[in-house]
Motif scaffolding. Structure first.
Motif, PDB file in Angstrom:
ATOM      1  N   GLY A 126       0.844  -1.190   0.000  1.00 29.74           N
ATOM      2  CA  GLY A 126       0.000   0.000   0.000  1.00 29.74           C
ATOM      3  C   GLY A 126       0.877   1.236   0.000  1.00 29.74           C
ATOM      4  N   PRO A 127       0.389   2.375  -0.524  1.00 29.95           N
ATOM      5  CA  PRO A 127       1.182   3.601  -0.392  1.00 29.95           C
ATOM      6  C   PRO A 127       1.126   4.064   1.067  1.00 29.95           C
ATOM      7  CG  PRO A 127      -0.905   4.085  -1.473  1.00 29.95           C
ATOM      8  CD  PRO A 127      -0.898   2.610  -1.178  1.00 29.95           C
ATOM      9  N   THR A 128       2.268   4.016   1.772  1.00 35.83           N
ATOM     10  CA  THR A 128       2.311   4.409   3.182  1.00 35.83           C
ATOM     11  C   THR A 128       2.965   5.782   3.349  1.00 35.83           C
ATOM     12  OG1 THR A 128       4.375   3.187   3.361  1.00 35.83           O
ATOM     13  CG2 THR A 128       2.371   2.058   4.095  1.00 35.83           C
ATOM     14  N   ARG A 129       3.534   6.311   2.239  1.00 38.89           N
ATOM     15  CA  ARG A 129       4.213   7.612   2.300  1.00 38.89           C
ATOM     16  C   ARG A 129       3.627   8.562   1.263  1.00 38.89           C
ATOM     17  NH1 ARG A 129       8.948   6.976   5.206  1.00 38.89           N
ATOM     18  NH2 ARG A 129       9.428   4.783   5.598  1.00 38.89           N
ATOM     19  N   PHE A 130       3.478   9.822   1.669  1.00 34.37           N
ATOM     20  CA  PHE A 130       2.954  10.856   0.777  1.00 34.37           C
ATOM     21  C   PHE A 130       3.842  12.083   0.926  1.00 34.37           C
ATOM     22  CE2 PHE A 130      -0.129  14.410  -0.043  1.00 34.37           C
ATOM     23  CZ  PHE A 130      -0.321  14.137  -1.386  1.00 34.37           C
ATOM     24  N   ARG A 131       4.314  12.635  -0.198  1.00 36.55           N
ATOM     25  CA  ARG A 131       5.228  13.786  -0.161  1.00 36.55           C
ATOM     26  C   ARG A 131       4.618  14.974  -0.896  1.00 36.55           C
ATOM     27  NH1 ARG A 131       9.659   9.489  -2.023  1.00 36.55           N
ATOM     28  NH2 ARG A 131      10.092   8.609   0.031  1.00 36.55           N
ATOM     29  N   VAL A 132       4.826  16.140  -0.341  1.00 32.06           N
ATOM     30  CA  VAL A 132       4.424  17.368  -1.038  1.00 32.06           C
ATOM     31  C   VAL A 132       5.593  18.343  -1.000  1.00 32.06           C
ATOM     32  CG1 VAL A 132       2.864  19.357  -1.100  1.00 32.06           C
ATOM     33  CG2 VAL A 132       1.967  17.106  -0.483  1.00 32.06           C
ATOM     34  N   THR A 133       5.958  18.863  -2.162  1.00 30.84           N
ATOM     35  CA  THR A 133       6.961  19.922  -2.256  1.00 30.84           C
ATOM     36  C   THR A 133       6.233  21.266  -2.309  1.00 30.84           C
ATOM     37  OG1 THR A 133       8.391  18.412  -3.475  1.00 30.84           O
ATOM     38  CG2 THR A 133       8.948  20.766  -3.582  1.00 30.84           C
ATOM     39  N   PHE A 134       6.574  22.153  -1.372  1.00 27.08           N
ATOM     40  CA  PHE A 134       5.939  23.476  -1.296  1.00 27.08           C
ATOM     41  C   PHE A 134       6.892  24.503  -1.904  1.00 27.08           C
ATOM     42  CE2 PHE A 134       3.899  20.944   1.920  1.00 27.08           C
ATOM     43  CZ  PHE A 134       2.558  21.331   1.851  1.00 27.08           C
ATOM     44  N   THR A 135       6.444  25.179  -2.956  1.00 25.80           N
ATOM     45  CA  THR A 135       7.339  26.094  -3.672  1.00 25.80           C
ATOM     46  C   THR A 135       7.182  27.546  -3.245  1.00 25.80           C
ATOM     47  OG1 THR A 135       5.738  26.285  -5.460  1.00 25.80           O
ATOM     48  CG2 THR A 135       7.449  24.602  -5.722  1.00 25.80           C
ATOM     49  N   ASN A 136       6.050  27.867  -2.580  1.00 25.87           N
ATOM     50  CA  ASN A 136       5.803  29.272  -2.232  1.00 25.87           C
ATOM     51  C   ASN A 136       5.366  29.446  -0.780  1.00 25.87           C
ATOM     52  OD1 ASN A 136       6.274  30.783  -4.723  1.00 25.87           O
ATOM     53  ND2 ASN A 136       4.577  29.569  -5.538  1.00 25.87           N
ATOM     54  N   PRO A 137       5.725  30.607  -0.171  1.00 29.96           N
ATOM     55  CA  PRO A 137       5.310  30.863   1.217  1.00 29.96           C
ATOM     56  C   PRO A 137       3.785  30.915   1.355  1.00 29.96           C
ATOM     57  CG  PRO A 137       6.998  32.432   0.512  1.00 29.96           C
ATOM     58  CD  PRO A 137       6.561  31.700  -0.714  1.00 29.96           C
ATOM     59  N   GLY A 138       3.313  30.627   2.555  1.00 30.57           N
ATOM     60  CA  GLY A 138       1.872  30.675   2.835  1.00 30.57           C
ATOM     61  C   GLY A 138       1.520  29.714   3.956  1.00 30.57           C
ATOM     62  N   ALA A 139       0.246  29.767   4.361  1.00 33.75           N
ATOM     63  CA  ALA A 139      -0.258  28.834   5.371  1.00 33.75           C
ATOM     64  C   ALA A 139      -1.202  27.860   4.663  1.00 33.75           C
ATOM     65  CB  ALA A 139      -0.991  29.587   6.472  1.00 33.75           C
ATOM     66  N   TYR A 140      -0.884  26.580   4.731  1.00 33.44           N
ATOM     67  CA  TYR A 140      -1.607  25.562   3.969  1.00 33.44           C
ATOM     68  C   TYR A 140      -2.318  24.597   4.917  1.00 33.44           C
ATOM     69  CZ  TYR A 140       1.377  27.292   0.188  1.00 33.44           C
ATOM     70  OH  TYR A 140       2.009  28.090  -0.734  1.00 33.44           O
ATOM     71  N   PRO A 141      -3.630  24.818   5.163  1.00 32.70           N
ATOM     72  CA  PRO A 141      -4.371  23.878   6.018  1.00 32.70           C
ATOM     73  C   PRO A 141      -4.721  22.604   5.248  1.00 32.70           C
ATOM     74  CG  PRO A 141      -5.830  25.634   5.279  1.00 32.70           C
ATOM     75  CD  PRO A 141      -4.484  25.907   4.659  1.00 32.70           C
ATOM     76  N   TYR A 142      -4.785  21.487   5.964  1.00 26.07           N
ATOM     77  CA  TYR A 142      -5.190  20.225   5.331  1.00 26.07           C
ATOM     78  C   TYR A 142      -5.950  19.367   6.324  1.00 26.07           C
ATOM     79  CZ  TYR A 142      -1.127  18.063   7.664  1.00 26.07           C
ATOM     80  OH  TYR A 142      -0.229  17.616   8.600  1.00 26.07           O
ATOM     81  N   ILE A 143      -6.602  18.331   5.780  1.00 25.10           N
ATOM     82  CA  ILE A 143      -7.399  17.427   6.621  1.00 25.10           C
ATOM     83  C   ILE A 143      -7.142  15.976   6.218  1.00 25.10           C
ATOM     84  CG2 ILE A 143      -9.297  19.092   6.950  1.00 25.10           C
ATOM     85  CD1 ILE A 143     -10.897  17.455   4.844  1.00 25.10           C
ATOM     86  N   CYS A 144      -7.544  15.052   7.071  1.00 26.32           N
ATOM     87  CA  CYS A 144      -7.777  13.675   6.630  1.00 26.32           C
ATOM     88  C   CYS A 144      -9.242  13.629   6.232  1.00 26.32           C
ATOM     89  CB  CYS A 144      -7.485  12.672   7.741  1.00 26.32           C
ATOM     90  SG  CYS A 144      -8.092  11.017   7.325  1.00 26.32           S
ATOM     91  N   ALA A 145      -9.503  13.329   4.965  1.00 25.38           N
ATOM     92  CA  ALA A 145     -10.888  13.351   4.467  1.00 25.38           C
ATOM     93  C   ALA A 145     -11.750  12.272   5.127  1.00 25.38           C
ATOM     94  CB  ALA A 145     -10.900  13.178   2.952  1.00 25.38           C
ATOM     95  N   LEU A 146     -11.123  11.254   5.711  1.00 30.60           N
ATOM     96  CA  LEU A 146     -11.886  10.183   6.363  1.00 30.60           C
ATOM     97  C   LEU A 146     -12.207  10.509   7.817  1.00 30.60           C
ATOM     98  CD1 LEU A 146      -9.807   7.147   5.047  1.00 30.60           C
ATOM     99  CD2 LEU A 146     -11.850   8.158   4.037  1.00 30.60           C
TER     100      LEU A 146
END
Ligand SMILES: [Cu+2]
Length: 320
Positions: A286-306
């Motif tokens: 299973g995919p157990t790792r997730f990566r995001v590269t952030f290129t610009n400054p800012g505040a990035y909120p996120y959730i677990c959709a489940l």
């Protein structure tokens, strides 16, 4: 006079023969949680009961993580919870082992009652959670039962307390894999003689992370069987697959780039492979790792959709 009483007695006796035996009503619970809802006991409490033929069990759900109560027939392929077994039962049903019964996903306060009309040992499961099972032993009325309702009430309460304190310990011990890492939930699978229990932390262990533009953040799921998602922006209708802007790195990890706070990126289900069974095909990674590269400054909120309903939310703050 005497003959009419005899006729009445015969009529009542005949009627009684066609009605199900009036049995005892037992009580059990499903799931447990702390006040924050982040610590979830994913278990039937208790997960093993001995009853008499004709008795019924009423289950009450005690958590806001969804669960089903499902009795499949012997050897039946386990269906996805969205379709039931197939179909759903509501309220109170009879189970004799010949036809499956399953509730819809239920949350705190909902109940389901099953009357057991056949002798046997019947496994039950939650179709949402693979490591959440139990057994009901249905014995002949002449056989003494090992426990009373008070025993099961005490057992359910002590198991819930024990598993919730395991979760508190798990939460206390979890640290980031690296300065740019977020642990996405953690958990354990446990067992009793009756079946499997799971405890799951529905939290991003580092809910707020401060990084510089150009950094790649990596989320890892440490839970043995609980899927989670990492979702920025608009939540997709189907949470299972990743959004179209997610690619796969050579090591199998999922990877996306976010350059603006208006970007929507969804990891899909991030989870470990289900456990293998001997003499069955091995399960895919299973995919157990997730990566995001952030290129610009800012505040990035996120959730677990489940699990955002349980408070599973995070924030990445990107400095220049
Ligand atoms: Cu989650």
């Amino acid at each position: 006079m005497r003959s009419s009483i005899a006729r009445l007695t015969l009529a009542v006796f005949t009627l009684a023969a066609f009605l199900p035996a009036f049995g005892a009503n037992w009580h059990a619970t499903v799931g447990a949680q702390d006040q924050t809802k982040g610590r979830q006991v994913v278990a039937f409490l208790p997960n093993e009961l001995w009853i008499h033929q004709g008795d019924s069990i009423e289950w009450t759900v005690k958590a806001d993580e969804i669960h089903t109560i499902t009795f499949l027939t012997a050897g039946q392929i386990r269906p996805p919870f969205q379709v039931g077994c197939p179909g759903f039962s509501f309220g109170a049903v009879i189970f004799d082992g010949s036809t499956c019964v399953s509730t819809t996903p239920m949350v705190s306060g909902q109940t389901f009652t099953v009357t057991f009309t056949s002798l046997g040992n019947f496994k039950f499961a939650c179709l949402v959670h693979p490591d959440m099972t139990g057994v009901v032993h249905v014995l002949d009325g002449s056989v003494p039962l090992p426990h009373d309702q008070t025993f099961y009430d005490t057992q359910a309460a002590s198991q819930a307390n024990e598993l919730l304190s395991d979760l508190a310990q798990l939460q206390g011990h979890h640290h980031a894999a690296s300065a740019h890492g977020v642990v996405v939930g953690a958990g354990k699978t446990l067992a009793t003689a009756g079946g499997h229990n799971t405890i799951s932390l529905m939290r991003f262990m580092q809910p707020e992370l401060l990084i510089h533009a150009g950094t790649t953040v990596e989320w890892t799921n440490d839970d043995p069987s609980m899927p989670h998602t990492i979702t920025f922006g608009t939540e997709p209708l189907d949470p299972f697959p990743p959004s179209g802007n997610v690619s796969v790195d050579p090591d199998g990890a999922l990877h996306a780039t976010i350059s603006s706070i208006s970007d929507s990126v969804h990891s899909g289900f991030v989870m470990s492979a289900p456990q293998d069974q001997i003499c069955a095909p091995q399960t895919p990674l299973g995919p157990t790792r997730f990566r995001v590269t952030f290129t610009n400054p800012g505040a990035y909120p996120y959730i677990c959709a489940l699990h955002d309903n349980l408070g599973m939310k995070g924030m990445i703050v990107v400095l220049p």
